[in-house]
Design an enzyme around this catalytic site. Sequence first.
Site, PDB file in Angstrom:
ATOM      1  N   GLY A  11      38.927 -53.559  76.076  1.00  0.00           N
ATOM      2  CA  GLY A  11      38.671 -54.992  75.191  1.00  0.00           C
ATOM      3  C   GLY A  11      37.660 -54.601  74.094  1.00  0.00           C
ATOM      4  N   SER A  13      38.804 -54.623  71.128  1.00  0.00           N
ATOM      5  CA  SER A  13      39.303 -55.218  69.792  1.00  0.00           C
ATOM      6  C   SER A  13      38.414 -56.088  69.289  1.00  0.00           C
ATOM      7  CB  SER A  13      40.576 -56.079  70.016  1.00  0.00           C
ATOM      8  OG  SER A  13      40.676 -56.768  71.175  1.00  0.00           O
ATOM      9  N   ARG A  14      37.747 -57.027  70.067  1.00  0.00           N
ATOM     10  CA  ARG A  14      36.842 -58.166  69.505  1.00  0.00           C
ATOM     11  C   ARG A  14      35.465 -58.144  70.127  1.00  0.00           C
ATOM     12  NH1 ARG A  14      38.853 -63.121  71.362  1.00  0.00           N
ATOM     13  NH2 ARG A  14      40.656 -61.835  72.875  1.00  0.00           N
ATOM     14  N   ASN A  88      34.956 -52.939  79.765  1.00  0.00           N
ATOM     15  CA  ASN A  88      34.426 -54.265  78.762  1.00  0.00           C
ATOM     16  C   ASN A  88      35.513 -55.531  78.997  1.00  0.00           C
ATOM     17  OD1 ASN A  88      32.748 -55.683  76.670  1.00  0.00           O
ATOM     18  ND2 ASN A  88      34.708 -55.475  75.849  1.00  0.00           N
ATOM     19  N   TYR A 153      34.634 -66.189  87.933  1.00  0.00           N
ATOM     20  CA  TYR A 153      33.868 -65.379  87.028  1.00  0.00           C
ATOM     21  C   TYR A 153      32.562 -64.585  87.809  1.00  0.00           C
ATOM     22  CZ  TYR A 153      31.970 -63.720  82.414  1.00  0.00           C
ATOM     23  OH  TYR A 153      31.498 -62.992  81.286  1.00  0.00           O
ATOM     24  N   LYS A 157      32.354 -60.446  88.500  1.00  0.00           N
ATOM     25  CA  LYS A 157      31.083 -59.883  88.138  1.00  0.00           C
ATOM     26  C   LYS A 157      30.003 -59.424  89.112  1.00  0.00           C
ATOM     27  CE  LYS A 157      32.535 -60.293  83.421  1.00  0.00           C
ATOM     28  NZ  LYS A 157      32.836 -59.162  83.195  1.00  0.00           N
ATOM     29  N   ILE A 186      26.082 -64.260  74.770  1.00  0.00           N
ATOM     30  CA  ILE A 186      26.403 -63.473  73.489  1.00  0.00           C
ATOM     31  C   ILE A 186      27.096 -64.251  72.560  1.00  0.00           C
ATOM     32  CG2 ILE A 186      26.744 -61.064  72.655  1.00  0.00           C
ATOM     33  CD1 ILE A 186      24.321 -61.286  74.856  1.00  0.00           C
TER      34      ILE A 186
HETATM   35  P1  NAP Z   1      35.892 -61.745  73.706  1.00  0.00           P
HETATM   36  O1  NAP Z   1      35.381 -61.842  72.297  1.00  0.00           O
HETATM   37  O2  NAP Z   1      36.748 -62.952  74.190  1.00  0.00           O
HETATM   38  O3  NAP Z   1      36.915 -60.549  73.927  1.00  0.00           O
HETATM   39  C1  NAP Z   1      37.622 -59.867  74.962  1.00  0.00           C
HETATM   40  C2  NAP Z   1      38.202 -58.552  74.854  1.00  0.00           C
HETATM   41  O4  NAP Z   1      38.885 -58.309  76.023  1.00  0.00           O
HETATM   42  C3  NAP Z   1      39.319 -58.783  73.767  1.00  0.00           C
HETATM   43  O5  NAP Z   1      39.108 -57.265  73.119  1.00  0.00           O
HETATM   44  C4  NAP Z   1      40.377 -58.785  74.609  1.00  0.00           C
HETATM   45  O6  NAP Z   1      41.665 -58.136  73.897  1.00  0.00           O
HETATM   46  C5  NAP Z   1      40.280 -58.042  75.878  1.00  0.00           C
HETATM   47  N1  NAP Z   1      41.074 -58.243  77.120  1.00  0.00           N
HETATM   48  C6  NAP Z   1      41.225 -59.342  77.567  1.00  0.00           C
HETATM   49  N2  NAP Z   1      42.104 -59.364  78.665  1.00  0.00           N
HETATM   50  C7  NAP Z   1      42.521 -58.208  78.706  1.00  0.00           C
HETATM   51  C8  NAP Z   1      43.453 -57.436  79.406  1.00  0.00           C
HETATM   52  N3  NAP Z   1      43.901 -57.964  80.468  1.00  0.00           N
HETATM   53  N4  NAP Z   1      43.705 -55.912  79.192  1.00  0.00           N
HETATM   54  C9  NAP Z   1      42.739 -55.438  78.154  1.00  0.00           C
HETATM   55  N5  NAP Z   1      41.978 -56.133  77.464  1.00  0.00           N
HETATM   56  C10 NAP Z   1      41.746 -57.473  77.635  1.00  0.00           C
HETATM   57  O7  NAP Z   1      34.763 -61.577  74.667  1.00  0.00           O
HETATM   58  P2  NAP Z   1      33.528 -60.966  74.851  1.00  0.00           P
HETATM   59  O8  NAP Z   1      32.676 -62.094  74.751  1.00  0.00           O
HETATM   60  O9  NAP Z   1      33.251 -59.887  73.806  1.00  0.00           O
HETATM   61  O10 NAP Z   1      33.336 -60.452  76.421  1.00  0.00           O
HETATM   62  C11 NAP Z   1      33.601 -58.880  76.662  1.00  0.00           C
HETATM   63  C12 NAP Z   1      32.828 -58.584  77.996  1.00  0.00           C
HETATM   64  O11 NAP Z   1      31.686 -59.254  78.124  1.00  0.00           O
HETATM   65  C13 NAP Z   1      33.712 -59.419  79.106  1.00  0.00           C
HETATM   66  O12 NAP Z   1      34.092 -58.571  80.297  1.00  0.00           O
HETATM   67  C14 NAP Z   1      32.767 -60.613  79.409  1.00  0.00           C
HETATM   68  O13 NAP Z   1      33.017 -61.199  80.825  1.00  0.00           O
HETATM   69  C15 NAP Z   1      31.604 -60.043  79.386  1.00  0.00           C
HETATM   70  N6  NAP Z   1      30.369 -60.851  78.997  1.00  0.00           N
HETATM   71  C16 NAP Z   1      30.445 -61.951  77.839  1.00  0.00           C
HETATM   72  C17 NAP Z   1      29.321 -62.730  77.778  1.00  0.00           C
HETATM   73  C18 NAP Z   1      29.365 -63.554  76.412  1.00  0.00           C
HETATM   74  O14 NAP Z   1      28.449 -64.190  76.533  1.00  0.00           O
HETATM   75  N7  NAP Z   1      30.082 -63.408  75.402  1.00  0.00           N
HETATM   76  C19 NAP Z   1      28.407 -62.656  78.443  1.00  0.00           C
HETATM   77  C20 NAP Z   1      28.298 -61.897  79.749  1.00  0.00           C
HETATM   78  C21 NAP Z   1      29.436 -61.100  79.878  1.00  0.00           C
HETATM   79  P3  NAP Z   1      42.483 -59.017  73.018  1.00  0.00           P
HETATM   80  O15 NAP Z   1      41.767 -59.056  71.692  1.00  0.00           O
HETATM   81  O16 NAP Z   1      43.827 -58.240  72.660  1.00  0.00           O
HETATM   82  O17 NAP Z   1      43.053 -60.259  73.414  1.00  0.00           O
END
Ligand code: NAP
Length: 242
Positions: A11, A13-14, A88, A153, A157, A186
């Site tokens: 993950g 990419s973003r 991630n 979720y 986790k 975040i």
């Molecule tokens: P995000 O901006 O939605 O990015 C999600 C990333 O995961 C993207 O790169 C996406 O790829 C990739 N992805 C999704 N499904 C996938 C799959 N089946 N195989 C491979 N890659 C996959 O999310 P984020 O906020 O950065 O979150 C990243 C991690 O942190 C996650 O595990 C999330 O649960 C955790 N987290 C986030 C927060 C928060 O507040 N943001 C808080 C706690 C934990 P594509 O671009 O190709 O779709």
Amino acid sequence: MEKKKYALVTGGSRGIGRAICIRLAHEGYQVIINYASNEAAARETLELMGGQGELLPFDVSDADAAKQALTDWQAAHPGEYIAVVVNNAGIRQDSVMALMPVSNWHRVLDISLSGFFNVTQPLLPAMQLRKFGRIINMASVSGLKGLPGQANYSAAKGGLIAATKALAQEVARRGVTVNAVAPGFIKTDMTEGLDEAALCKQIPANRFGRPEEVAAAVAFLASEDASYITGSTISINGGLYT
Ligand code: NAP
């Protein structure tokens, strides 16, 4: 001169994954960016890393696809190995449990929890053989506290945190550490659309975190300096939950 270590970020990419890729690239790792489908975003990450790295798309929830991609990578890089993996990739599909479609339960667990297994298992033999490895899992405050509307979720986790502790004890003798980070809120695509002002009132730091603040902790856990830290979960949440 020491050889550059390879680091795989799922993950990448973003969002948080992108910030981790950029940080690790700045620290001199050869970064492998995994993503599901958003090639344009992954290429942008690669550019932001200064072009030093490679793309490796596959769906982490597909065990065969993960194994094939990692086997192909190994065949293309004889004598090298992936020393650092950051699990991630993750999604959220929230609803109260009474109304949750069964597909939402499975999809979230398949990506966050089974994805960790599918990606990490093929990498373990080389890490153990070389007597150095870093496995860093992206958990969440939801996995520690449980959040309403997120039974799927929170289970994914929470399971990831328990698996982190179990695997840490299996591989510690071989110089492989296994840790998790547990972010609060975040600013990324995942938290887009949430009522930030209302949520900030619950956060002692009174703001959402930045992806770079998570990436800094991941970079530390990946470093030689963190050799004696294993089985831990580091909260990165502005004081939201301890
Ligand atoms: P995000 O901006 O939605 O990015 C999600 C990333 O995961 C993207 O790169 C996406 O790829 C990739 N992805 C999704 N499904 C996938 C799959 N089946 N195989 C491979 N890659 C996959 O999310 P984020 O906020 O950065 O979150 C990243 C991690 O942190 C996650 O595990 C999330 O649960 C955790 N987290 C986030 C927060 C928060 O507040 N943001 C808080 C706690 C934990 P594509 O671009 O190709 O779709």
